[in-house]
Design a protein around this motif. Structure first.
Motif, PDB file in Angstrom:
ATOM      1  N   GLY A   1      -6.805   9.781  43.664  1.00 54.68           N
ATOM      2  CA  GLY A   1      -8.135   9.405  43.770  1.00 54.68           C
ATOM      3  C   GLY A   1      -8.797  10.342  45.063  1.00 54.68           C
TER       4      GLY A   1
ATOM      5  N   LYS B   1      -7.667  15.446  44.545  1.00 56.05           N
ATOM      6  CA  LYS B   1      -6.478  16.904  44.310  1.00 56.05           C
ATOM      7  C   LYS B   1      -7.033  17.444  43.121  1.00 56.05           C
TER       8      LYS B   1
ATOM      9  N   THR C   1      -9.645  17.765  41.553  1.00 54.07           N
ATOM     10  CA  THR C   1     -11.078  18.355  41.560  1.00 54.07           C
ATOM     11  C   THR C   1     -10.985  19.509  42.749  1.00 54.07           C
TER      12      THR C   1
ATOM     13  N   ARG D   1      -7.801  16.436  33.363  1.00 52.14           N
ATOM     14  CA  ARG D   1      -7.960  16.948  34.952  1.00 52.14           C
ATOM     15  C   ARG D   1      -8.056  18.333  34.556  1.00 52.14           C
TER      16      ARG D   1
ATOM     17  N   ASP E   1     -18.783  15.000  52.084  1.00 48.96           N
ATOM     18  CA  ASP E   1     -20.062  14.706  51.629  1.00 48.96           C
ATOM     19  C   ASP E   1     -20.466  13.256  51.566  1.00 48.96           C
TER      20      ASP E   1
HETATM   21  P1  GDP Z   1      -6.700  13.113  42.314  1.00 51.58           P
HETATM   22  O1  GDP Z   1      -6.204  11.653  41.700  1.00 51.58           O
HETATM   23  O2  GDP Z   1      -6.346  12.987  43.618  1.00 51.58           O
HETATM   24  O3  GDP Z   1      -6.470  14.029  41.282  1.00 51.58           O
HETATM   25  O4  GDP Z   1      -8.478  12.892  42.413  1.00 51.58           O
HETATM   26  P2  GDP Z   1      -9.703  13.286  41.605  1.00 51.58           P
HETATM   27  O5  GDP Z   1      -9.842  14.960  41.641  1.00 51.58           O
HETATM   28  O6  GDP Z   1      -9.417  12.928  40.096  1.00 51.58           O
HETATM   29  O7  GDP Z   1     -10.983  12.737  41.987  1.00 51.58           O
HETATM   30  C1  GDP Z   1     -11.087  11.238  41.949  1.00 51.58           C
HETATM   31  C2  GDP Z   1     -12.586  10.870  41.951  1.00 51.58           C
HETATM   32  O8  GDP Z   1     -13.129  11.314  43.235  1.00 51.58           O
HETATM   33  C3  GDP Z   1     -13.283  11.834  40.802  1.00 51.58           C
HETATM   34  O9  GDP Z   1     -14.262  10.841  40.364  1.00 51.58           O
HETATM   35  C4  GDP Z   1     -13.876  12.779  41.745  1.00 51.58           C
HETATM   36  O10 GDP Z   1     -15.098  13.234  41.139  1.00 51.58           O
HETATM   37  C5  GDP Z   1     -14.163  12.173  43.132  1.00 51.58           C
HETATM   38  N1  GDP Z   1     -14.232  13.485  44.037  1.00 51.58           N
HETATM   39  C6  GDP Z   1     -13.522  14.432  44.247  1.00 51.58           C
HETATM   40  N2  GDP Z   1     -13.750  15.352  45.321  1.00 51.58           N
HETATM   41  C7  GDP Z   1     -14.799  14.779  45.897  1.00 51.58           C
HETATM   42  C8  GDP Z   1     -15.567  15.010  46.954  1.00 51.58           C
HETATM   43  O11 GDP Z   1     -15.350  16.063  47.707  1.00 51.58           O
HETATM   44  N3  GDP Z   1     -16.843  14.476  47.034  1.00 51.58           N
HETATM   45  C9  GDP Z   1     -17.005  13.046  46.380  1.00 51.58           C
HETATM   46  N4  GDP Z   1     -18.246  12.433  46.444  1.00 51.58           N
HETATM   47  N5  GDP Z   1     -16.166  12.801  45.394  1.00 51.58           N
HETATM   48  C10 GDP Z   1     -15.240  13.590  45.055  1.00 51.58           C
END
Ligand code: GDP
Length: 351
Positions: free
Chosen positions: A59, A62, A64, A102, A198
């Motif tokens: 979450g 990563k 993204t 993803r 942000d």
């Molecule tokens: P991972 O589990 O680390 O791969 O996380 P994800 O990339 O799936 O992101 C988890 C959630 O956080 C998703 O709903 C993304 O859209 C959100 N998210 C990721 N980066 C950002 C960011 O820079 N700003 C905001 N506001 N949300 C983000």
């Protein structure tokens, strides 16, 4: 198979990479022999990429971030491979990182290759496959390899141990709880990224200061002026979702690489990793040979029971088992040759 991996980029090469990695992941002995032959053929063509490790809790953003970074790098003319190590998949076969949605845009890009974590097996085994998959991707011309992992278990250590630069992603509120900043993981980080800046820019700035403080506390960052010739871990903030700070991130990574190349630490880390890998494989091979040895298998149940019952000290049982084992030797081996230590011991190289 190696020839097809080395062929010109395109759909056929992409299929060849996938097949090659599937071969590496196979547990069949004949497949292993083929895989070793293929890796030997690919080795001279590998090693030319920048290997980037990225870790953070589920979450944190990563995927993204990797998608934004990957698309940015492709725009700059690079070819990007993304490999994952997911400790949850080694235990249950289920996967935290396995979600098929993803990195949707990056995964369909012809200049990118994304491979999810092999499931099943030990973390060491999965890490080994990932290291080998990295060589395949490099030989195929991917000049940036990103290895991603979740911040649970020992997988961060494994990823830091196979990449040139290790990046830790944090949430803006993680700094509020210094407990959340594990010393062991901080010591691995070359760069800490506060993501989702942000959402609350003030919180992100606070987190940046707190993580910087923690890095100083853990001795990762000097208190005084920086040594211009050395890389000291840095903390930056960005928004992966808005794509803000991605270029800044890449500038940091490039500076890391050029400083480390100039002072010799880049090459030293690779050499050290290669030797660690060799020792890790030796340890695993010896352990497997030991456990499958007939004399050991025969003695083990009674000695295990004796140790459990407190009748035989554990160290004595270990010595007896080691003495009983007839570990495989190659014909013509000179037992006296093992006296010489011409190789570096694990952990004795430069950091
Ligand atoms: P991972 O589990 O680390 O791969 O996380 P994800 O990339 O799936 O992101 C988890 C959630 O956080 C998703 O709903 C993304 O859209 C959100 N998210 C990721 N980066 C950002 C960011 O820079 N700003 C905001 N506001 N949300 C983000």
């Amino acid at each position: 198979m190696a020839q097809r991996v080395l062929a010109a980029a395109g759909p056929a090469q992409r299929r060849a990479i996938a097949k090659a990695i599937t071969l590496l992941e196979s547990t069949r002995a004949d497949h292993r022999a083929q895989a070793d032959e293929m890796l030997t053929a690919l080795l001279p063509h590998s090693g030319k990429s920048f290997r980037l490790g990225i870790s953070g809790v589920p979450g944190v953003g990563k995927s993204t971030f990797i998608e934004a970074l990957g698309l940015f790098l492709i725009d700059q003319g690079h070819r990007v491979a993304v490999l994952t190590i997911d400790p949850s998949s080694t235990v249950s076969g289920g996967s935290i990182l396995g979600d098929k949605t993803r990195m949707q845009r990056l995964s369909v890009h012809e200049r990118a290759y994304i491979r999810p974590s092999p499931s099943g097996g030990t973390l060491g085994g999965v890490a080994e496959k990932t290291r080998e998959a990295m060589l395949v991707c490099e030989a195929a011309g991917h000049d940036i390899v990103i290895v991603e992992t979740v911040g649970v278990g020992q997988s961060e250590t494994a990823v830091a141990g196979m990449t040139d630069m290790f990046v830790l992603m944090q949430l803006p509120n993680a700094g509020d709880d210094l407990q959340a900043i594990k010393k062991g993981v901080m010591e691995l980080a070359d760069l800490v990224v506060i993501n989702k800046a942000d959402l609350d820019p003030d919180a992100a700035t606070r987190a940046q200061a707190q993580v910087t403080g923690a890095l100083r506390l853990f001795g990762q960052m000097p208190h005084g002026p920086r040594d211009g010739q050395a890389w000291h871990p840095r903390v930056i903030q960005l928004s992966a979702l808005l794509g803000q700070g991605v270029e800044g991130f890449w500038n940091e990574a490039r500076e890391f690489k050029s400083l480390r190349t100039a002072n010799g630490q880049f090459a030293a880390r690779r050499q050290h990793q290669a030797l660690d890998w060799m020792w890790e494989r030796i340890d695993a091979g010896l352990k497997q040979a030991f456990r499958s040895d007939a004399a050991v298998r025969q003695l083990l149940p009674q000695l295990k029971a004796a140790v459990e019952a407190g009748r035989v000290p554990a160290s004595t049982a270990a010595r007896r088992l080691l003495a009983a084992a007839r570990l495989p030797r190659h014909p013509g081996d000179d037992p006296g040759a093992t006296q010489e230590h011409e190789f570096m011991e694990p952990g004795s190289g430069p950091g």
